[in-house]
Design a protein around this motif. Structure first.
Motif, PDB file in Angstrom:
ATOM      1  N   ASN A  69      34.457  46.258  35.199  1.00 32.81           N
ATOM      2  CA  ASN A  69      35.665  45.898  35.944  1.00 32.81           C
ATOM      3  C   ASN A  69      35.267  45.091  37.175  1.00 32.81           C
ATOM      4  OD1 ASN A  69      38.182  45.731  37.193  1.00 32.81           O
ATOM      5  ND2 ASN A  69      38.800  47.728  36.407  1.00 32.81           N
ATOM      6  N   MET A  87      43.597  42.841  41.338  1.00 36.02           N
ATOM      7  CA  MET A  87      43.474  44.230  41.748  1.00 36.02           C
ATOM      8  C   MET A  87      43.560  44.215  43.270  1.00 36.02           C
ATOM      9  SD  MET A  87      43.230  45.423  38.791  1.00 36.02           S
ATOM     10  CE  MET A  87      43.068  47.157  39.177  1.00 36.02           C
ATOM     11  N   SER A 123      46.410  37.499  38.056  1.00 39.29           N
ATOM     12  CA  SER A 123      46.308  38.962  37.998  1.00 39.29           C
ATOM     13  C   SER A 123      45.290  39.430  39.019  1.00 39.29           C
ATOM     14  CB  SER A 123      45.884  39.393  36.591  1.00 39.29           C
ATOM     15  OG  SER A 123      45.677  40.775  36.532  1.00 39.29           O
ATOM     16  N   GLY A 144      47.404  47.079  40.372  1.00 45.31           N
ATOM     17  CA  GLY A 144      47.277  45.847  39.602  1.00 45.31           C
ATOM     18  C   GLY A 144      48.551  45.033  39.748  1.00 45.31           C
TER      19      GLY A 144
END
Length: 396
Positions: free
Chosen positions: A46, A153, A151, A144
């Motif tokens: 991630n 985080m 996109s 998110g």
């Protein structure tokens, strides 16, 4: 956070401008972030989370604009099981959580080593403990969101203070028109009530590992099951149909994994003529005959009994320990997790035992939750048996 007055449904109660949101793109713009993205970072599962961690590490305690936010973040994370001592971890003996905690620790160490191999100055300036602390913070508090089609985080001050609720009071999203993170009520919230969010459908193992808490009466609580067929002359035939069973068992006999579990055990005890006649996994999604079902139930009961035997103590003794444990302690949480897993296992052992008794002529004391399954048994022609089959040796 609590409401000061009654709040109607679909009310925007929190608006947080993008200027005070920290997102992964900002980490990618740091010197270390750029170096990492240009290097061989593919083994970091991630990368967006890691970029958030890098931004925080490189700006904390340096007079950053975000310093007031950093100041209120927890300085210790001892309620997360990756930080537990050996005494607390020993309570989890027999639980799949032990392995999950070990794998979680190894994954964080691996990420740190990958960053350090690409950016040597990272290891010089930040310790593994620094990284794991911020990585745990970010993992438990990030959102998110989509900002201008990207996109992200993100760490969202204030919004990350809301507690989890299986029936949350708000839903959240990023509004590109307003350039704000929005929280809007899902329902009316009475004056003085807590404003709650949802972290998603999570088992107690998930909430403990990633957020450091356990829910009461969690409908998504589960226990991990992992079983394969024993080596014998028919293993290849069984493996061709359904080679292994691995997943999360919850207290719901209509859940797809519960159906798969019964399917697997039916295959595990099938005779060669049955394996020849029923060649597809879907053939075993319901009882094929009374003899096979009885043996499958016996094997399932035996397997679940072995799972129970792996824990430190009996269910009754574990309950007693839980009642004596100090509130909000790691010991209390560990025992609550164990009890939840045990209760799921006991539930399915009871299903197996009541169903076998039913098939042997006793129609008393059937739980209402088991009735749909009992109805499936009634649909096969030879349910009246004398004694359950023996097939435990067919599994390992």
């Amino acid at each position: 956070a609590h409401t000061k007055s009654y709040t109607r449904t679909k009310t925007k109660i929190i608006k947080i401008p993008s200027s005070i949101i920290i997102h992964a793109g900002m980490g990618g713009e740091t010197a270390i972030g750029r170096q990492l993205l240009q290097g061989a970072h593919q083994d970091i599962p991630n990368i967006k989370i890691v970029l958030l961690v890098i931004y925080i590490l490189t700006t904390i305690n340096k007079g950053s604009f975000f310093e007031p936010y950093y100041d209120i973040l927890p300085k210790t994370m001892n309620h997360f099981p990756i930080f537990w001592d050996k005494n607390d971890l020993s309570i989890l003996k027999g639980s799949p959580m032990v392995d999950r905690i070990g794998r979680r620790k190894k994954s964080l160490i691996r990420d740190f080593k990958i960053i350090a191999s690409i950016c040597p100055e990272f290891k010089r300036d930040y310790s593994l403990d620094d990284f794991v602390w911020v990585r745990t913070l970010v993992g438990s508090r990030n959102f998110g969101i989509t900002i201008d089609g990207h996109s992200r985080m993100a760490m969202v001050p204030l919004a990350d203070m809301l507690n989890h609720d299986q029936n949350p009071g708000v839903k959240w999203y990023f509004d590109n028109a307003d350039n704000c993170f929005i929280m809007r009520t899902n329902r009316g919230i009475r004056r003085g009530a807590a404003i709650t969010d949802s972290y998603g459908k999570k088992s107690n193992g998930d909430t403990l590992l990633y957020y450091g808490f356990i829910l009461d009466d969690n409908q998504d609580s589960s226990v991990l099951v992992n079983v394969v067929h024993k080596e014998d002359k028919h293993k290849e035939s069984r493996d061709h149909i359904f080679p292994s069973l691995e997943g999360r068992l919850i207290r719901n006999i209509d859940d797809i994994f519960t159906i798969d579990m019964l399917c697997f055990f039916r295959i595990a005890v099938s005779t060669l003529p049955e394996l020849s006649k029923y060649r597809h996994r879907s053939d075993y999604s319901k009882p094929i005959n009374g003899s096979n079902e009885s043996k499958a139930l016996y094997v399932m009961d035996d397997y679940l009994g072995k799972l129970l035997a792996r824990y430190n103590k009996s269910y009754k003794a574990t309950l007693a320990d839980f009642k004596r444990a100090r509130e909000a302690s790691n010991r209390k949480m560990a025992l609550k997790l164990i009890i939840g897993e045990m209760e799921i296992i006991i539930f399915y052992k009871l299903l197996a035992q009541q169903a076998m008794n039913y098939m042997n002529g006793s129609h008393q004391d059937i739980l209402d939750e088991f009735r749909p399954y009992i109805n499936k048994i009634d649909q096969v022609n030879d349910v009246k048996l004398t004694g359950g089959g023996r097939g435990a040796a067919l599994l390992r």
